[in-house]
Design a protein around this motif. Structure first.
Motif, PDB file in Angstrom:
ATOM      1  N   GLY A 170       1.216  -0.957   0.400  1.00  0.00           N
ATOM      2  CA  GLY A 170       0.017   0.135   0.019  1.00  0.00           C
ATOM      3  C   GLY A 170       0.501   1.181  -0.108  1.00  0.00           C
ATOM      4  O   GLY A 170       0.070   2.693   0.713  1.00  0.00           O
ATOM      5  N   ASN A 171       2.241   1.852   0.378  1.00  0.00           N
ATOM      6  CA  ASN A 171       2.811   2.692  -0.002  1.00  0.00           C
ATOM      7  C   ASN A 171       4.019   2.980  -1.501  1.00  0.00           C
ATOM      8  O   ASN A 171       3.408   1.848  -2.461  1.00  0.00           O
ATOM      9  CB  ASN A 171       4.166   1.852   0.675  1.00  0.00           C
ATOM     10  N   VAL A 172       4.234   3.656  -1.761  1.00  0.00           N
ATOM     11  CA  VAL A 172       4.808   4.656  -2.410  1.00  0.00           C
ATOM     12  C   VAL A 172       6.387   4.613  -2.371  1.00  0.00           C
ATOM     13  O   VAL A 172       5.883   6.181  -1.977  1.00  0.00           O
ATOM     14  CB  VAL A 172       4.051   5.638  -3.898  1.00  0.00           C
ATOM     15  N   MET A 173       6.928   3.895  -2.888  1.00  0.00           N
ATOM     16  CA  MET A 173       8.314   4.274  -2.300  1.00  0.00           C
ATOM     17  C   MET A 173       8.955   5.192  -2.988  1.00  0.00           C
ATOM     18  O   MET A 173       9.342   5.259  -4.493  1.00  0.00           O
ATOM     19  CB  MET A 173       8.813   2.920  -1.855  1.00  0.00           C
ATOM     20  N   ILE A 174      10.135   5.836  -3.200  1.00  0.00           N
ATOM     21  CA  ILE A 174      10.881   7.152  -3.879  1.00  0.00           C
ATOM     22  C   ILE A 174      12.536   6.588  -3.008  1.00  0.00           C
ATOM     23  O   ILE A 174      13.021   6.152  -1.902  1.00  0.00           O
ATOM     24  CB  ILE A 174      10.938   7.881  -3.280  1.00  0.00           C
ATOM     25  N   PHE A 175      14.114   6.289  -4.038  1.00  0.00           N
ATOM     26  CA  PHE A 175      15.439   5.771  -3.012  1.00  0.00           C
ATOM     27  C   PHE A 175      15.582   6.461  -3.953  1.00  0.00           C
ATOM     28  O   PHE A 175      15.371   7.407  -5.031  1.00  0.00           O
ATOM     29  CB  PHE A 175      15.109   4.347  -4.107  1.00  0.00           C
ATOM     30  N   ARG A 176      16.540   7.996  -3.142  1.00  0.00           N
ATOM     31  CA  ARG A 176      16.700   8.963  -3.669  1.00  0.00           C
ATOM     32  C   ARG A 176      18.697   9.174  -2.229  1.00  0.00           C
ATOM     33  O   ARG A 176      18.210   8.619  -2.077  1.00  0.00           O
ATOM     34  CB  ARG A 176      15.906   9.903  -2.841  1.00  0.00           C
ATOM     35  N   LYS A 177      18.783  10.286  -3.122  1.00  0.00           N
ATOM     36  CA  LYS A 177      19.933  10.163  -2.036  1.00  0.00           C
ATOM     37  C   LYS A 177      20.034  10.947  -0.926  1.00  0.00           C
ATOM     38  O   LYS A 177      18.606  12.019  -1.212  1.00  0.00           O
ATOM     39  CB  LYS A 177      20.770  11.533  -3.090  1.00  0.00           C
ATOM     40  N   ILE A 212      26.660  12.602   4.079  1.00  0.00           N
ATOM     41  CA  ILE A 212      25.650  12.752   3.047  1.00  0.00           C
ATOM     42  C   ILE A 212      26.134  14.242   2.084  1.00  0.00           C
ATOM     43  O   ILE A 212      26.027  13.742   0.770  1.00  0.00           O
ATOM     44  CB  ILE A 212      24.253  13.427   3.797  1.00  0.00           C
ATOM     45  N   GLN A 213      27.369  14.888   2.809  1.00  0.00           N
ATOM     46  CA  GLN A 213      27.294  15.715   1.584  1.00  0.00           C
ATOM     47  C   GLN A 213      28.415  15.317   0.706  1.00  0.00           C
ATOM     48  O   GLN A 213      28.353  16.192  -0.222  1.00  0.00           O
ATOM     49  CB  GLN A 213      28.517  16.599   2.445  1.00  0.00           C
ATOM     50  N   ASN A 214      29.260  14.251   0.598  1.00  0.00           N
ATOM     51  CA  ASN A 214      29.627  12.964  -0.146  1.00  0.00           C
ATOM     52  C   ASN A 214      28.546  12.445  -1.278  1.00  0.00           C
ATOM     53  O   ASN A 214      30.007  12.171  -2.245  1.00  0.00           O
ATOM     54  CB  ASN A 214      30.703  12.156   0.045  1.00  0.00           C
ATOM     55  N   GLY A 215      27.958  12.499  -0.804  1.00  0.00           N
ATOM     56  CA  GLY A 215      26.448  12.195  -2.105  1.00  0.00           C
ATOM     57  C   GLY A 215      27.121  10.280  -1.621  1.00  0.00           C
ATOM     58  O   GLY A 215      26.631   9.337  -2.623  1.00  0.00           O
ATOM     59  N   GLU A 216      26.795  10.097  -0.611  1.00  0.00           N
ATOM     60  CA  GLU A 216      27.180   8.627  -0.361  1.00  0.00           C
ATOM     61  C   GLU A 216      25.795   8.088   0.053  1.00  0.00           C
ATOM     62  O   GLU A 216      25.689   6.363   0.940  1.00  0.00           O
ATOM     63  CB  GLU A 216      27.990   8.326   0.705  1.00  0.00           C
ATOM     64  N   VAL A 217      24.632   8.572   0.780  1.00  0.00           N
ATOM     65  CA  VAL A 217      23.946   8.411   1.360  1.00  0.00           C
ATOM     66  C   VAL A 217      23.187   8.366   0.720  1.00  0.00           C
ATOM     67  O   VAL A 217      22.182   9.121   0.100  1.00  0.00           O
ATOM     68  CB  VAL A 217      23.454   8.916   2.654  1.00  0.00           C
ATOM     69  N   TYR A 218      21.561   6.601   0.570  1.00  0.00           N
ATOM     70  CA  TYR A 218      20.844   7.148   0.108  1.00  0.00           C
ATOM     71  C   TYR A 218      19.389   7.155   1.334  1.00  0.00           C
ATOM     72  O   TYR A 218      19.898   5.394   1.628  1.00  0.00           O
ATOM     73  CB  TYR A 218      20.680   6.135  -0.969  1.00  0.00           C
ATOM     74  N   ILE A 219      18.303   7.153   0.400  1.00  0.00           N
ATOM     75  CA  ILE A 219      17.364   6.942   1.361  1.00  0.00           C
ATOM     76  C   ILE A 219      16.290   6.552   0.928  1.00  0.00           C
ATOM     77  O   ILE A 219      15.658   6.825  -0.478  1.00  0.00           O
ATOM     78  CB  ILE A 219      17.155   8.217   1.449  1.00  0.00           C
ATOM     79  N   TYR A 220      15.728   5.455   1.482  1.00  0.00           N
ATOM     80  CA  TYR A 220      14.093   4.442   0.894  1.00  0.00           C
ATOM     81  C   TYR A 220      13.039   4.985   1.400  1.00  0.00           C
ATOM     82  O   TYR A 220      12.556   4.932   3.155  1.00  0.00           O
ATOM     83  CB  TYR A 220      14.531   2.964   1.124  1.00  0.00           C
ATOM     84  N   GLN A 221      12.469   6.333   1.117  1.00  0.00           N
ATOM     85  CA  GLN A 221      11.037   6.261   1.045  1.00  0.00           C
ATOM     86  C   GLN A 221       9.819   6.291   1.091  1.00  0.00           C
ATOM     87  O   GLN A 221       9.363   6.558   0.226  1.00  0.00           O
ATOM     88  CB  GLN A 221      11.708   8.279   1.083  1.00  0.00           C
ATOM     89  N   ASP A 222       9.121   6.665   2.255  1.00  0.00           N
ATOM     90  CA  ASP A 222       7.569   6.067   1.931  1.00  0.00           C
ATOM     91  C   ASP A 222       7.032   8.267   1.422  1.00  0.00           C
ATOM     92  O   ASP A 222       6.760   8.453   2.095  1.00  0.00           O
ATOM     93  CB  ASP A 222       6.644   5.513   2.886  1.00  0.00           C
TER      94      ASP A 222
END
Length: 199
Positions: free
Chosen positions: A20-27, A71-81
């Motif tokens: 039931g979730n719409v997920m986004i994978f992003r920096k 995060i500043q180096n662009g190495e952390v990714y988030i899986y967001q609801d």
């Protein structure tokens, strides 16, 4: 400042349905240090309840600078609801070896190789298949010749099973490695895009 890495090939802001979730994978963004830290702390508390010392250094806040730098180096990714904008999970991805990676894998300059660290799921989203779906999002985001590598405590049966279900191949075990938090055995896993075209 921590070492700098850059994961260039991730597709960001692509919504996908998961139940039931719409997920986004992003920096991750610079303003999300505290939110990323909270997810990692939740995971560290779960590990502590299981009797593990892994990630114990995350519980006293001493890694906040590391998170900010990653995060500043662009190495952390988030899986967001995307329904709630809550962070369901996070992961670090490096395209160069850290000192930790060199200790476990040896010096290796293999092209298109990425090292996965700090995979963590928020308490609210545990048991919903988020971890394996996050890994699959990552697999779908890399170039055709990419190699993904990760290490895992050998005693963590649930995590070892997760990585194998996600298509990672067990390579070897590094015995009695001193992490600074404990001395333990680590299993090494690898996933090759060229051998897993279904992703």
């Amino acid at each position: 400042m921590t070492e700098s890495y850059s994961f260039r090939y991730v597709n960001i802001y692509i919504p996908k349905k998961l139940g039931g979730n719409v997920m986004i994978f992003r920096k991750a963004q610079a303003t999300e240090v505290d939110k990323v830290n909270e997810v990692i702390i939740q995971a560290a508390h779960r590990l502590k309840k299981l009797g593990s010392k892994q990630w114990s250094s995350m519980l006293n806040g001493e890694k906040l600078v590391e998170i900010k730098d990653r995060i500043q180096n662009g190495e952390v990714y988030i899986y967001q609801d995307n329904n709630t904008t809550e962070i369901a999970g996070i992961v670090y991805v490096y395209d160069n070896q850290s000192e930790w990676d060199k200790q476990l894998w040896g010096n290796d300059n293999t092209a298109n190789t990425y090292y996965i660290h700090r995979l963590a799921i928020a308490d609210k989203y545990c048991g919903k298949g988020m971890a394996i779906n996050l890994l699959q999002e990552l697999q779908e985001s890399v170039e055709p010749q990419a190699i993904l590598r990760l290490d895992c405590l050998a005693e963590q049966a649930v995590l070892n099973n997760l990585y194998q279900r996600a298509g990672f191949s067990y390579l070897t075990r590094i015995k009695d490695h001193d992490t600074g938090e404990q001395v333990a055995d680590f299993n090494l896993y690898e996933w090759q895009a060229s051998k897993n075209s279904q992703y």
